[in-house]
Enzyme design. Structure first.
Site, PDB file in Angstrom:
ATOM      1  N   HIS A 343      52.464  72.138  23.808  1.00  0.00           N
ATOM      2  CA  HIS A 343      51.314  72.732  24.110  1.00  0.00           C
ATOM      3  C   HIS A 343      50.110  71.771  23.732  1.00  0.00           C
ATOM      4  O   HIS A 343      50.225  70.939  23.278  1.00  0.00           O
ATOM      5  CB  HIS A 343      51.210  74.234  23.558  1.00  0.00           C
ATOM      6  CG  HIS A 343      50.953  74.153  22.252  1.00  0.00           C
ATOM      7  ND1 HIS A 343      49.640  74.557  21.783  1.00  0.00           N
ATOM      8  CD2 HIS A 343      51.752  74.049  21.059  1.00  0.00           C
ATOM      9  CE1 HIS A 343      49.576  74.544  20.552  1.00  0.00           C
ATOM     10  NE2 HIS A 343      50.863  74.242  19.621  1.00  0.00           N
ATOM     11  N   GLU A 390      49.367  78.565  24.104  1.00  0.00           N
ATOM     12  CA  GLU A 390      50.570  78.761  23.091  1.00  0.00           C
ATOM     13  C   GLU A 390      50.087  79.283  21.773  1.00  0.00           C
ATOM     14  O   GLU A 390      50.722  80.381  21.359  1.00  0.00           O
ATOM     15  CB  GLU A 390      51.219  77.345  22.748  1.00  0.00           C
ATOM     16  CG  GLU A 390      52.657  77.479  21.865  1.00  0.00           C
ATOM     17  CD  GLU A 390      52.292  77.504  20.319  1.00  0.00           C
ATOM     18  OE1 GLU A 390      53.447  77.460  19.573  1.00  0.00           O
ATOM     19  OE2 GLU A 390      51.228  77.229  20.031  1.00  0.00           O
ATOM     20  N   GLU A 399      54.418  82.722  30.770  1.00  0.00           N
ATOM     21  CA  GLU A 399      54.233  82.973  32.097  1.00  0.00           C
ATOM     22  C   GLU A 399      54.895  81.995  33.106  1.00  0.00           C
ATOM     23  O   GLU A 399      55.348  82.703  34.125  1.00  0.00           O
ATOM     24  CB  GLU A 399      52.620  82.857  32.406  1.00  0.00           C
ATOM     25  CG  GLU A 399      51.785  83.879  31.382  1.00  0.00           C
ATOM     26  CD  GLU A 399      52.540  85.338  31.344  1.00  0.00           C
ATOM     27  OE1 GLU A 399      52.609  85.878  32.337  1.00  0.00           O
ATOM     28  OE2 GLU A 399      52.650  85.762  30.120  1.00  0.00           O
ATOM     29  N   TYR A 517      45.954  73.722   8.162  1.00  0.00           N
ATOM     30  CA  TYR A 517      46.471  74.254   9.194  1.00  0.00           C
ATOM     31  C   TYR A 517      45.541  75.487   9.853  1.00  0.00           C
ATOM     32  O   TYR A 517      45.148  76.508   9.142  1.00  0.00           O
ATOM     33  CB  TYR A 517      48.021  75.212   8.687  1.00  0.00           C
ATOM     34  CG  TYR A 517      48.774  76.011   9.751  1.00  0.00           C
ATOM     35  CD1 TYR A 517      49.095  75.404  10.935  1.00  0.00           C
ATOM     36  CD2 TYR A 517      49.047  77.279   9.741  1.00  0.00           C
ATOM     37  CE1 TYR A 517      50.162  76.024  11.807  1.00  0.00           C
ATOM     38  CE2 TYR A 517      49.713  77.985  10.474  1.00  0.00           C
ATOM     39  CZ  TYR A 517      50.083  77.635  11.659  1.00  0.00           C
ATOM     40  OH  TYR A 517      51.101  78.186  12.634  1.00  0.00           O
ATOM     41  N   HIS A 518      45.450  75.484  11.325  1.00  0.00           N
ATOM     42  CA  HIS A 518      44.739  76.338  12.016  1.00  0.00           C
ATOM     43  C   HIS A 518      43.350  76.673  11.470  1.00  0.00           C
ATOM     44  O   HIS A 518      42.668  77.612  11.624  1.00  0.00           O
ATOM     45  CB  HIS A 518      45.315  77.744  12.097  1.00  0.00           C
ATOM     46  CG  HIS A 518      46.410  77.837  13.030  1.00  0.00           C
ATOM     47  ND1 HIS A 518      47.336  78.931  13.067  1.00  0.00           N
ATOM     48  CD2 HIS A 518      47.224  76.961  13.625  1.00  0.00           C
ATOM     49  CE1 HIS A 518      48.258  78.848  13.927  1.00  0.00           C
ATOM     50  NE2 HIS A 518      48.392  77.351  14.062  1.00  0.00           N
ATOM     51  N   SER A 624      86.699  93.330  14.671  1.00  0.00           N
ATOM     52  CA  SER A 624      87.797  92.865  15.189  1.00  0.00           C
ATOM     53  C   SER A 624      87.469  92.635  16.911  1.00  0.00           C
ATOM     54  O   SER A 624      87.632  91.443  17.250  1.00  0.00           O
ATOM     55  CB  SER A 624      88.922  93.692  15.299  1.00  0.00           C
ATOM     56  OG  SER A 624      88.716  95.080  15.926  1.00  0.00           O
ATOM     57  N   HIS A 680      69.063  86.888  24.004  1.00  0.00           N
ATOM     58  CA  HIS A 680      70.239  86.139  23.551  1.00  0.00           C
ATOM     59  C   HIS A 680      71.024  86.794  22.472  1.00  0.00           C
ATOM     60  O   HIS A 680      70.495  87.345  21.813  1.00  0.00           O
ATOM     61  CB  HIS A 680      69.673  84.544  23.073  1.00  0.00           C
ATOM     62  CG  HIS A 680      70.574  83.617  23.355  1.00  0.00           C
ATOM     63  ND1 HIS A 680      71.688  83.689  22.546  1.00  0.00           N
ATOM     64  CD2 HIS A 680      70.409  82.505  23.901  1.00  0.00           C
ATOM     65  CE1 HIS A 680      72.390  82.486  22.888  1.00  0.00           C
ATOM     66  NE2 HIS A 680      71.591  81.720  23.465  1.00  0.00           N
ATOM     67  N   GLY A 690      59.507  87.487  12.296  1.00  0.00           N
ATOM     68  CA  GLY A 690      58.828  86.921  13.287  1.00  0.00           C
ATOM     69  C   GLY A 690      59.130  85.379  13.559  1.00  0.00           C
ATOM     70  O   GLY A 690      60.012  85.412  14.535  1.00  0.00           O
TER      71      GLY A 690
END
Length: 732
Positions: A343, A390, A399, A517-518, A624, A680, A690
C-alpha cells in the site's frame, strides 16, 4: 549500487547455481539464475533511500491531496520502468475528526492535550495537513462516566475484573495498547456495556521503561500516539457501505447504521502523558497481578470517583481511493497472473509504514524494467499494485479484489504482499503449498548485516528466542524455512481469505522497537536513524519478493507443494484435538476445586471475592471426519507430486492453472460463522485477536467459545472443504 551488494553477489550466484530451482527443469534453470543476477544488479540501496525520502516528505492519508500526489508519482515511475500502468479509482467512506475532547471532571480537572509536538530533530513532524490523533471508525459520542482501568482490554481481563466484582457497564474504560489488535479493545468493551473507550501506549510496553525515547532513541516518547483503525475487520474489511462488492460509481451502498463492522461507542487513542493523570487518579482495588505498567505509581481499577468526559465528532466523508495497477503482459501465458502489492497511503508521513515497503517494491519494478531492456519477457503476466486506503480498512485492495473477483479467481496464480520494512530478520507467511518456494529463495538472499543467508539468520533468531534447551536445539536443527499462517492487518487478506488465492506476505524487521508507529514521527529522519540506516534491507526485501515474482512468472511448472500444505493442516488438526482433551481435563479439575471452595479459601479475606461459575463439561467431539479427510488429502498430495515431476519439462497451461486454483477448494461456501466474508477453512483473523491468525478457524473458535454444537458442525464443514481439495487434485 552499494558496495556491499556487489560484494556478496558472486557468492550468491554460486549458491543459486549449486541448487535446483523448483518448477524449472535443469535445462531452464541457468537462464533463470542469470535473470535473477541481472535483477540483483539493478537494485540500489541508495535509490531505495531516495524513494523513501521523497514519498514520505509530506502527509498522504487516504483522500488527501498528498495521497493523490503519491499515487501519481508511483504511476509515473511504473510507466518509466516499462509497465502499462493506470489508476483505478473507488469512492469509499472515510471518517476524519471534527471534535476531540477528553477531560477529567472529578475528583480533579485535567484536559488532555491530544497533540504530538513538532521536534527540531524531525524535519517533517510539524507539517500542516497531518491527521490529528484519533481512531478511525470510532462512533460519534458525547459521554461522561466513571473511568475503569481494564489492562489490555482482552476478554480475559474482563473475566479478572468480574472476579473482583467490577462491572464496566455504563462506564468509560481505559486500556493499554498491545497483546491484541487495537480494534478488539473497544469491541470487547462495547460487548460488556461500556459507553466509551480510551487506548494508550504504556511506557512499560513502548517507552522509557525499555529504552531511550524519540528523538534520543527509538522508543515512544510521552507525547507519541498510535493512530489506527478500530473497524471490526474480523467481520469484514473494506468499505463498510459496500460489503462484498467493489465501491465503484455503480455500487449499491447500505446505510452507515446498518454496517455491522462499525462500533457504537466513541474511542480515542492518547499518549502516556495524557494517560498519567487519569490513571493516577483512579482508586478502588489495586490492579490485579501483572496489570502494573511503567508509570511511577500503583495502578488501580477505579471506584466511580474518577469521572471523565469524552466527546468525539467526525466528518463522515466519501473520498476517492486510488489504486495504482501496473502490468507487464506475459509472453506465453498472458491469462496467468502474478500479482505483487504494497500500500501507499499512511496515517501521516509513513516513512516506515508503508513507504519503506513501497520503495522496495518500486525497486523491484525498476529492476524488472531493466530486464525488459535486455529482451527478457515474463512467461506469465506480472501485475504490480500500489494500494490506497490500507490503513483505515484494507480499502484499496479489498475493493479491487471484490470488483475483479471472478477474473482473479480465473487467472491469478499468486498474490505477493509486503508492507512496512525494517532491519533484522525475514518474516514470511502465507499459503503453505508455497513453503518450499520461499525456503529455496531464503537460502539465496544474503543478510546485509551478517553476510549469511536470510534463512540462516532467521534460524538463528528462532534458536535465540526459544524458551527451553530442547526448543533451542530443535530450532538449530531446522533445515527448511517455515511460513507463518496469515491472519489480517495487511492487503493479502481479501485475496487469500475471501477469494482463496495463494498468497505470501514478506518483510524484514525485529531490530527496532517501532515507537514511531502510526505517529507523526514515522518520518524519514526516524527511519534513517533507527530502522534501516543504509536502506540495504530494502534491497533484501526486493530480492526476496522479486525472486518470488520472477519464479512464479517463469516457472515451467508452478512451484506448489501440497505435501507441505497437508503437513501443516494435519499439525493444526492434531493441535486442536490435544487442545480439546486438555480443556476436558482442565474443566474437571477446575470444577472440583470450585466444589471444594479452594479458591475462596485461598483468596484474601479482606478483599471482595466473587465465586466463579462452574463450567459445562467438555463433551466428546468426533474429529474422525477431519482425520479421514486429511488422510485422503495426504494420498492426493503425493499423487500430485508425482504428476508435477512427470510434467516438469512440459507442463500445460491447464495444469498450471489447476495447481493455482487448488486453494480455492478450501473455501467454505457459506463462510465462517457470524462473518461470511471470510471463507478460507484454514486461515482467518481471530474474532477476538484481529491481526492474529486462527488456524482451522471455524473449529478452533467454536471450541474456544465452548460452543460444542457449532464445533462439531465446523469439523464436518472443514472436512468437506479438504475433501473437495482432495477430489480436485485427484482429477489433475
Amino acid at each position: 549500487m552499494k558496495k556491499c551488494i556487489l560484494f556478496f553477489m558472486p557468492f550468491m550466484a554460486a549458491k543459486i547455481s549449486a541448487q535446483n530451482i523448483t518448477g524449472f527443469p535443469a535445462n531452464n534453470a541457468p537462464a533463470q539464475i542469470q535473470a535473477e543476477q541481472k535483477f540483483d544488479a539493478a537494485l540500489s540501496a541508495q535509490h531505495v533511500g531516495a524513494t523513501i525520502k521523497q514519498l514520505s516528505s509530506f502527509p498522504h492519508h487516504l483522500g488527501s491531496k498528498g495521497s493523490k500526489i503519491v499515487a501519481d508519482s508511483i504511476l509515473n515511475r511504473f510507466i518509466s520502468y516499462g509497465f502499462d500502468a493506470h489508476l483505478e479509482k473507488y469512492t469509499v467512506l472515510f471518517p476524519t475528526p471534527k471534535t476531540r475532547v477528553l477531560e477529567m471532571t472529578a475528583p480533579t480537572a485535567y484536559k488532555a492535550l491530544l497533540k504530538e509536538p513538532a521536534l527540531k530533530e524531525d524535519a517533517t513532524s510539524g507539517q500542516a495537513d497531518q491527521l490529528p490523533t484519533y481512531n478511525a471508525w470510532s462512533a460519534d459520542g458525547d459521554v461522561t462516566a466513571p473511568l475503569v482501568f481494564v489492562n489490555y482490554g482482552l476478554p480475559s481481563d474482563y473475566d479478572k475484573l468480574a472476579e473482583i466484582g467490577m462491572d464496566v457497564k455504563g462506564k468509560i474504560v481505559i486500556a493499554k495498547y498491545g497483546r491484541s489488535w487495537r480494534g478488539i479493545k473497544p469491541k470487547v468493551a462495547q460487548e460488556h456495556g461500556a459507553v466509551g473507550c480510551i487506548i494508550y501506549s504504556d511506557p512499560a510496553d513502548d517507552g522509557y521503561a525499555i529504552g531511550d525515547v524519540y528523538p534520543k532513541g527509538a522508543f515512544k516518547n510521552e507525547y507519541g500516539v498510535q493512530r489506527g483503525s478500530v473497524m471490526d475487520m474480523p467481520i469484514y474489511p473494506g468499505d463498510p457501505l459496500t460489503p462484498g462488492v467493489g465501491a465503484d460509481s455503480t455500487a449499491v451502498r447500505i446505510k452507515r447504521e446498518d454496517a455491522v463492522n462499525l462500533l457504537k461507542i466513541p474511542v480515542l487513542p492518547i499518549s502516556y502523558h495524557d494517560a498519567k493523570p487519569l490513571l493516577e487518579s483512579l482508586g478502588g482495588a489495586v490492579a490485579p497481578e501483572g496489570w502494573q505498567g511503567g508509570l511511577p505509581f500503583a495502578y488501580h481499577v477505579g471506584d466511580d470517583k474518577t469521572k471523565v468526559h469524552l466527546k468525539l465528532e467526525f466528518n463522515w466523508d466519501m473520498v476517492p481511493c486510488y489504486d495504482v495497477v501496473a502490468t507487464i503482459k506475459g509472453s506465453a501465458f498472458p491469462d496467468e497472473w502474478v500479482l505483487r502489492g504494497n500500500h501507499h497511503d499512511a496515517w501521516v508521513n509513513g516513512a516506515g509504514d508503508p513507504i519503506s515497503g513501497q520503495a522496495a517494491m518500486l525497486e523491484e519494478a525498476k529492476a524488472i524494467g531493466e530486464l525488459l531492456k535486455t529482451g527478457w519477457k515474463p512467461k506469465r503476466t506480472i501485475i504490480y499494485c500500489a494500494w490506497d486506503g490500507e490503513e483505515p480498512a484494507l480499502l484499496g485492495s479489498t475493493e479491487f479484489a471484490e470488483e475483479h473477483a471472478k477474473e482473479l479467481q480465473q487467472k491469478a496464480v499468486v498474490y505477493i504482499n509486503s508492507d512496512g520494512n525494517g532491519r533484522g530478520f525475514l518474516g514470511a507467511g502465507g499459503s503453505h503449498a508455497l513453503q518450499p518456494l520461499m525456503d529455496e529463495i531464503s537460502k539465496t538472499v544474503i543478510d546485509p548485516q551478517t553476510k549469511v543467508s536470510v534463512f540462516e539468520r532467521w534460524k538463528a533468531n528462532r534458536a535465540a528466542d526459544a524458551s527451553s534447551a530442547k526448543a533451542k536445539k530443535d530450532a538449530l536443527n531446522i533445515t527448511k524455512l517455515e511460513l507463518n499462517a496469515l491472519g489480517s492487518g495487511s492487503d493479502y487478506s481479501p485475496f487469500l481469505q475471501h477469494l482463496g488465492l495463494p498468497a505470501l506476505d514478506l518483510g524484514f524487521g525485529g531490530e527496532d522497537p517501532g515507537g514511531e508507529y502510526h505517529s507523526i514521527y514515522d518520518s524519514y529522519d526516524d527511519y534513517r536513524r533507527f530502522k534501516d540506516p543504509t536502506f540495504e534491507y530494502g534491497v533484501a526485501l526486493a530480492q526476496v519478493a522479486g525472486r518470488a515474482v520472477l519464479r512464479m512468472a517463469d516457472a515451467d511448472v508452478l512451484p506448489f507443494d501440497f505435501a507441505s500444505l497437508y503437513s501443516t493442516a494435519s499439525g493444526y488438526a492434531s493441535e486442536l484435538i490435544n487442545t480439546t482433551n486438555d480443556m476436558r481435563d482442565a474443566t474437571v479439575i477446575e470444577n472440583e476445586l470450585l466444589n471444594k471452595n479452594i479458591y475462596k479459601l485461598a483468596a484474601d479475606p479482606t478483599k471482595t471475592y466473587v465465586q466463579p461459575k462452574p463450567k459445562d463439561e467438555v463433551p466428546y467431539l468426533d474429529f474422525s471426519p477431519l482425520q479421514n479427510a486429511l488422510a485422503a488429502f495426504n494420498k492426493s498430495a503425493d499423487s500430485v507430486s508425482v504428476l508435477i515431476k512427470k510434467n516438469n519439462a512440459s507442463a500445460s497451461e491447464n495444469i498450471n492453472l489447476a495447481l493455482a486454483h487448488a486453494e480455492q477448494q478450501l473455501l467454505v461456501p457459506a463462510g465462517l460463522p457470524r462473518r461470511p466474508w471470510y471463507r478460507h477453512s484454514l486461515y482467518a483473523p481471530g474474532f477476538y485477536t484481529g491481526y492474529g491468525v486462527k488456524t482451522l478457524p471455524g473449529i478452533r473458535e467454536a471450541i474456544e467459545q465452548r460452543n460444542w454444537k457449532e464445533a462439531q458442525e465446523e469439523i464436518n464443514l472443514t472436512a468437506e472443504a479438504i475433501t473437495r481439495l482432495t477430489n480436485y487434485l485427484m482429477q489433475l
